[in-house]
Design a protein around this motif. Structure first.
Motif, PDB file in Angstrom:
ATOM      1  N   ALA A  70       0.807  -1.217   0.000  1.00 46.23           N
ATOM      2  CA  ALA A  70       0.000   0.000   0.000  1.00 46.23           C
ATOM      3  C   ALA A  70       0.843   1.272   0.000  1.00 46.23           C
ATOM      4  CB  ALA A  70      -0.947   0.003   1.209  1.00 46.23           C
ATOM      5  N   ARG A  71       1.971   1.256   0.668  1.00 46.35           N
ATOM      6  CA  ARG A  71       2.773   2.473   0.797  1.00 46.35           C
ATOM      7  C   ARG A  71       3.667   2.729  -0.414  1.00 46.35           C
ATOM      8  NH1 ARG A  71       5.869   3.246   6.241  1.00 46.35           N
ATOM      9  NH2 ARG A  71       5.867   5.366   5.389  1.00 46.35           N
ATOM     10  N   SER A  72       3.672   1.846  -1.376  1.00 50.11           N
ATOM     11  CA  SER A  72       4.513   2.011  -2.556  1.00 50.11           C
ATOM     12  C   SER A  72       3.898   3.011  -3.520  1.00 50.11           C
ATOM     13  CB  SER A  72       4.694   0.660  -3.259  1.00 50.11           C
ATOM     14  OG  SER A  72       3.493   0.289  -3.926  1.00 50.11           O
ATOM     15  N   GLU A  73       4.549   3.201  -4.660  1.00 45.19           N
ATOM     16  CA  GLU A  73       4.025   4.090  -5.702  1.00 45.19           C
ATOM     17  C   GLU A  73       2.995   3.403  -6.579  1.00 45.19           C
ATOM     18  OE1 GLU A  73       7.537   2.273  -7.965  1.00 45.19           O
ATOM     19  OE2 GLU A  73       6.351   1.986  -6.146  1.00 45.19           O
ATOM     20  N   MET A  74       2.612   2.181  -6.220  1.00 44.50           N
ATOM     21  CA  MET A  74       1.731   1.374  -7.056  1.00 44.50           C
ATOM     22  C   MET A  74       0.307   1.902  -7.116  1.00 44.50           C
ATOM     23  SD  MET A  74       1.933  -1.625  -8.743  1.00 44.50           S
ATOM     24  CE  MET A  74       3.216  -2.513  -7.869  1.00 44.50           C
ATOM     25  N   TRP A  75      -0.161   2.514  -6.027  1.00 44.51           N
ATOM     26  CA  TRP A  75      -1.579   2.833  -5.911  1.00 44.51           C
ATOM     27  C   TRP A  75      -1.816   4.313  -5.668  1.00 44.51           C
ATOM     28  CZ3 TRP A  75      -4.701  -1.178  -7.053  1.00 44.51           C
ATOM     29  CH2 TRP A  75      -4.114  -2.443  -7.012  1.00 44.51           C
ATOM     30  N   VAL A  76      -2.879   4.817  -6.272  1.00 44.28           N
ATOM     31  CA  VAL A  76      -3.325   6.186  -6.027  1.00 44.28           C
ATOM     32  C   VAL A  76      -4.819   6.161  -5.756  1.00 44.28           C
ATOM     33  CG1 VAL A  76      -1.535   7.317  -7.396  1.00 44.28           C
ATOM     34  CG2 VAL A  76      -3.678   6.599  -8.497  1.00 44.28           C
ATOM     35  N   ALA A  91      -1.941   6.615   1.673  1.00 42.44           N
ATOM     36  CA  ALA A  91      -1.614   8.035   1.539  1.00 42.44           C
ATOM     37  C   ALA A  91      -0.276   8.392   2.176  1.00 42.44           C
ATOM     38  CB  ALA A  91      -2.721   8.874   2.175  1.00 42.44           C
ATOM     39  N   ASN A  92       0.405   7.420   2.784  1.00 43.70           N
ATOM     40  CA  ASN A  92       1.657   7.661   3.488  1.00 43.70           C
ATOM     41  C   ASN A  92       1.530   8.814   4.478  1.00 43.70           C
ATOM     42  OD1 ASN A  92       4.108   5.974   3.038  1.00 43.70           O
ATOM     43  ND2 ASN A  92       3.509   6.235   0.893  1.00 43.70           N
ATOM     44  N   LEU A 463       6.807  10.179  -0.404  1.00 47.75           N
ATOM     45  CA  LEU A 463       7.862  10.087   0.601  1.00 47.75           C
ATOM     46  C   LEU A 463       9.016  11.044   0.334  1.00 47.75           C
ATOM     47  CD1 LEU A 463       8.108   6.229   1.245  1.00 47.75           C
ATOM     48  CD2 LEU A 463       7.123   7.971   2.734  1.00 47.75           C
ATOM     49  N   LYS A 464       8.879  11.864  -0.708  1.00 46.78           N
ATOM     50  CA  LYS A 464       9.952  12.814  -0.997  1.00 46.78           C
ATOM     51  C   LYS A 464      10.156  13.730   0.209  1.00 46.78           C
ATOM     52  CE  LYS A 464      10.959  11.324  -5.077  1.00 46.78           C
ATOM     53  NZ  LYS A 464      10.557  11.983  -6.315  1.00 46.78           N
ATOM     54  N   GLY A 465      11.414  13.882   0.621  1.00 40.69           N
ATOM     55  CA  GLY A 465      11.729  14.717   1.776  1.00 40.69           C
ATOM     56  C   GLY A 465      11.667  13.989   3.098  1.00 40.69           C
ATOM     57  N   LYS A 466      11.254  12.727   3.082  1.00 42.95           N
ATOM     58  CA  LYS A 466      11.182  11.935   4.315  1.00 42.95           C
ATOM     59  C   LYS A 466      12.531  11.279   4.596  1.00 42.95           C
ATOM     60  CE  LYS A 466       6.648  12.488   4.858  1.00 42.95           C
ATOM     61  NZ  LYS A 466       6.015  13.109   6.034  1.00 42.95           N
ATOM     62  N   THR A 467      12.619  10.600   5.750  1.00 44.20           N
ATOM     63  CA  THR A 467      13.868   9.949   6.159  1.00 44.20           C
ATOM     64  C   THR A 467      13.650   8.452   6.360  1.00 44.20           C
ATOM     65  OG1 THR A 467      13.489  10.182   8.536  1.00 44.20           O
ATOM     66  CG2 THR A 467      14.449  12.078   7.372  1.00 44.20           C
ATOM     67  N   GLU A 468      14.738   7.756   6.655  1.00 44.21           N
ATOM     68  CA  GLU A 468      14.670   6.308   6.904  1.00 44.21           C
ATOM     69  C   GLU A 468      13.682   5.972   8.014  1.00 44.21           C
ATOM     70  OE1 GLU A 468      16.446   3.259   5.909  1.00 44.21           O
ATOM     71  OE2 GLU A 468      16.633   4.408   4.056  1.00 44.21           O
ATOM     72  N   ASN A 469      13.537   6.842   8.988  1.00 45.43           N
ATOM     73  CA  ASN A 469      12.588   6.592  10.075  1.00 45.43           C
ATOM     74  C   ASN A 469      11.172   6.391   9.551  1.00 45.43           C
ATOM     75  OD1 ASN A 469      14.515   6.759  12.107  1.00 45.43           O
ATOM     76  ND2 ASN A 469      14.145   8.930  12.497  1.00 45.43           N
ATOM     77  N   ASP A 470      10.861   7.054   8.447  1.00 42.94           N
ATOM     78  CA  ASP A 470       9.503   6.998   7.905  1.00 42.94           C
ATOM     79  C   ASP A 470       9.206   5.677   7.205  1.00 42.94           C
ATOM     80  OD1 ASP A 470       8.384   9.840   8.333  1.00 42.94           O
ATOM     81  OD2 ASP A 470      10.356  10.213   7.467  1.00 42.94           O
TER      82      ASP A 470
END
Length: 492
Positions: A70-76, A91-92, A463-470
């Protein structure tokens, strides 16, 4: 884990309702179940095993997919607002208030496995191999559930014994570092491998077996090779496990679409699947459907498309495959039409895009209604071939043979124009990740692949601008309030 474990204490009552079988799970009521009265016969051990699979299937119906894709770029987002907790994963926008599915029921499966591992050794079996196979499946299941959870939340509470009381010192535990979680996973894998009596895959391919366990082992060691600095040693271990899978009764089907055909469940490309059947389970929550407001009866949609898609009920209409992904498929690739349909409409000579609808899991039409009883394939041979390419590339070896096995089926007569040619390690890794996108879309693999390859922050627009924690899911307020020793993941 007091509230969780209060539910778990009742596990035997639910478990005992299931009798042994090969492909399906039938009900067999047993009354007045206690630990002292239940664990007496091989039939009761098999009933407990069936109960473990049933509880896992409940998670596989939706949550395995949510955590794994779900969190991938696969779905909108499609039409309307998704009212479920899964919205925040797609929606991340996860938070401690909206964390997505939690781990409670996954620990229920761990508890089932722990009960089997504690009590089945005390039961007398006519054939010791039958007992060993039940224990092997419990070890495999416990390892698999922990693998799913540690990829999702990182550090975990480790339980290798069933929780059968309410003493605070027993039920309240701290999370252990992920390195310890993987140590337990790998130990359980080896325990299971030592117990499986043969390399056979059971009928239906819906139970753990030695080939399925080796497929899982390869998956685990690829993860630790890349994410936990396991390096060459772990890549080599993955390749050894893959070689064992290749010795079993598996093959790459000639027709990609037949891997997922409803009438072809348990085919030889499947190594392990979660079985969903009408009258036996509540079915799967499969994404990519359409809502009545945007059904393919819209004006100017070709009749051939309407005939293929209707009836549209049975699917979750809130999410569709993104054009970011669908536009990457080549028209030469047989996987394109077997994975999604692009629905367009032409009006006054102008063709415009409406939406994409997944095709890998079309369900089955019964009584004029589409019902979602497609199996969820956890491991299949094409996945293993691409794991082989990944491990070989990690070791600096040429992955061309494995890559081209997959491409030959995908492109058929047009394969020559799409032949994989060995390049740099970085270029090969990118090509392998891309091939996994085309091959395994909608199978609950994409998010894990992006994380394992270190590409999630780059390839997922949200996820642009996010970090590994996310990359980890947060723990929700409910879990944190019920688990006084558990701390939140960084960043949440």
């Amino acid at each position: 884990m007091k509230p969780i474990m209060r539910k778990l204490i009742a596990t035997l009552m639910a478990v005992a309702m299931f009798s042994a079988c090969t492909d399906d799970l039938t009900l067999k009521p047993i009354s007045q179940i206690t630990n002292t009265s239940f664990w007496k016969s091989p039939e009761e051990a098999r009933g407990a095993l069936n109960g473990m699979y049933v509880r896992m299937r409940t998670q596989a119906a939706t949550n395995f997919f949510v955590w794994g894709e779900a969190r991938s770029e696969m779905w909108v987002q499609n039409f309307g607002f998704d009212p479920s907790i899964n919205f925040f994963a797609f929606a991340n926008s996860l938070s401690r208030v909206n964390p997505g599915p939690d781990w409670t029921a996954m620990y229920s499966v761990v508890h089932d496995a722990n009960m089997i591992l504690k009590y089945v050794p005390t039961i007398q079996f006519t054939a010791e191999s039958d007992k060993n196979e039940i224990l092997a499946q419990a070890y495999a299941m416990r390892a698999f559930i922990y693998f799913m959870m540690t990829k999702t939340w990182g550090d975990l509470i480790l339980l290798d014994q069933p929780t059968e009381g309410f003493d605070p010192s027993t039920i309240y535990k701290e999370r252990r570092p992920q390195a310890e979680v993987f140590a337990m996973i790998k130990k359980d894998i080896e325990s299971a491998l030592a117990l499986f009596p043969s390399n056979n895959i059971p009928t239906g391919r819906v139970r753990w077996s030695k080939p399925a366990l080796n497929a899982f082992k390869a998956d685990v060691f690829l993860w630790t090779a890349k994410r936990l600095n396991g390096g060459a040693a772990d890549f080599n271990t993955a390749l050894t496990a893959i070689a064992e899978v290749e010795k079993s009764d598996v093959q790459l089907l000639g027709d990609f679409s037949q891997v997922f055909a409803f009438t072809n469940k348990g085919n030889k490309e499947v190594i392990l699947a979660v079985r969903f059947a009408e009258g036996e389970s509540t079915g799967r929550s499969v994404f990519g459907g359409v809502t009545p407001l945007a059904a393919p009866t819209a004006p100017f949609t070709p009749q051939s498309v309407i005939d293929k898609l209707l009836p549209y009920s049975g699917k979750d209409g809130y999410w569709q495959m993104s054009q970011l992904v669908t536009k990457q498929f080549s028209d030469d690739d047989a996987r394109k039409n077997a994975t999604f349909i692009e629905v367009n409409q032409t009006k006054e000579g102008v063709t415009s895009f409406l939406y994409n609808i997944d095709q890998k899991w079309p369900g089955v039409i019964t009584g004029g209604v589409r019902v979602m009883y497609d199996d969820l394939i956890l491991y299949r041979y094409a996945d293993i071939i691409l794991m082989k390419a990944e491990a070989q590339n990690g070791l600096g070896q040429d992955p061309s043979e494995a890559m081209n096995m997959i491409r030959k089926r995908a492109y058929g007569a047009k394969f020559a124009a799409h032949t994989f040619v060995n390049g740099t390690k970085a270029a090969n890794d990118e090509a392998i990740l891309q091939e996994r996108l085309f091959e395994l879309a909608q199978e609950g693999k994409r998010w894990w692949d992006l994380v394992r390859f270190g590409k999630a922050l780059e390839k997922v627009p949200l996820l642009k601008g996010k970090t590994e924690n996310d990359l980890l899911f947060p723990l929700g307020e409910t879990i944190l309030s019920l688990e006084p020793l558990v701390k939140q993941n960084p960043g949440y």
